[in-house]
Design an enzyme around this catalytic site. Structure first.
Site, PDB file in Angstrom:
ATOM      1  N   ALA A   1       1.102  -1.154   0.510  1.00 41.64           N
ATOM      2  CA  ALA A   1       0.447   0.098   0.040  1.00 41.64           C
ATOM      3  C   ALA A   1       1.159   1.598  -0.136  1.00 41.64           C
ATOM      4  O   ALA A   1       0.197   2.307   0.041  1.00 41.64           O
ATOM      5  CB  ALA A   1      -1.007   0.129   1.002  1.00 41.64           C
ATOM      6  N   CYS A   2       1.941   1.235   0.135  1.00 38.76           N
ATOM      7  CA  CYS A   2       3.096   2.498   0.312  1.00 38.76           C
ATOM      8  C   CYS A   2       4.316   2.256   0.223  1.00 38.76           C
ATOM      9  O   CYS A   2       4.967   0.870  -0.051  1.00 38.76           O
ATOM     10  CB  CYS A   2       3.246   2.911   1.632  1.00 38.76           C
ATOM     11  SG  CYS A   2       3.824   4.135   2.493  1.00 38.76           S
TER      12      CYS A   2
END
Length: 276
Positions: free
Chosen positions: A116-117
């Site tokens: 996600a990051c």
């Protein structure tokens, strides 16, 4: 090579029909990838297996650690084994070319990266900003509104894993006239960008002047930062922008378009590159 998709059991509940149906479902695979450079670990990220060498090279480029593909002599999967004793192909070892050293060390992190990051866990706010060696603001490229509006559909047509799972992001690099140069998919939007940058870097020198980066996700800080480091002057996102993405785009001289859906899109910086 690990699988891109896999089958899992599923129970589907339909309240409207008062029905419960059990059948298999196809989902995107998410597994860790450890990247090593000359034996030293530089990052571990959760990704969709496949195009691992593109991901490795793209990460090294967009993190400002190497200037291009020529800096890397070889890349290979290490023979790491899973619990069942079979190879996982979840470690890539990159060897730098003779006389080459990393331009900057790997980013210090307080936690592992997830799908996600791309900059989660950076040890400080200052460490988040990777200095671009490219004057993106000086790029004279222009793009028509019609081309910008067409790019999300062009990207969507090249997402076979999304067609099967609905669970991955995509990133593509195009020419100003909309010709698609490369597209890659991954569960992580930042990984998808790294993969497409790495794929293109293996074919042409950086910076990627006169090109457009189109992403299926929102326009986050990390996406704009990767574009700036790779020298991409125009970024188009299907989703919304973040405040820091808009700020970085303005500072870097990147044309940022977001909410690109159908015939509409919104411009947030360097609108002069979009020809009326």
């Amino acid at each position: 090579m690990g699988r891109v998709t896999t089958r899992v059991p599923r129970t589907r509940v339909d309240l409207g029909r008062a029905a419960t149906v059990g059948r298999p479902d196809t989902v995107a695979v998410e597994e860790p990838l450890e990247v090593r450079v000359d034996g030293a670990v530089v990052t571990t990220t959760m990704r969709t297996p496949g195009d691992d060498f593109d991901l490795t090279l793209g990460h090294l480029v967009t993190e400002g650690m190497v200037a291009g593909a020529d800096a890397v002599a070889t890349m290979m999967h290490c023979t790491d084994l899973g619990p069942d004793g079979s190879p996982t192909f979840n470690v890539v070892e990159a060897a730098l070319a003779p006389g080459v050293s990393l331009l900057r060390p790997a980013r210090d992190r307080t936690e592992a990266m997830t799908s996600a990051c791309g900059v989660c866990g950076a040890a400080s706010v200052d460490a988040v900003r990777t200095v671009s060696r490219v004057d993106v603001a000086a790029d004279p490229v222009t793009v028509t509104p019609e081309v910008l509006a067409s790019l999300p559909d062009a990207l969507r047509e090249r997402q076979p894993v999304f067609d099967r799972t609905g669970g991955v992001h995509a990133a593509g690099v195009t020419t100003p006239d909309g010709t698609v140069l490369a597209v890659r998919e991954d569960v992580g939007r930042h990984n998808a960008v790294d993969k497409v940058v790495g794929a293109l870097a293996r074919e042409r020198d950086l910076p990627f002047a006169g090109t457009v980066l189109v992403v299926s996700a929102r326009a986050s800080f990390e996406i704009v930062q990767k574009a700036a480091v790779a020298g991409v002057p125009v970024v188009v996102a299907v989703g919304a922008p973040t405040s820091l993405a808009v700020e970085l785009a303005a500072e870097s001289g990147i044309t940022l378009a977001a909410f690109a859906r159908g015939p509409r899109f919104s411009l947030y910086s360097r609108t002069d590159r979009v020809r009326a």
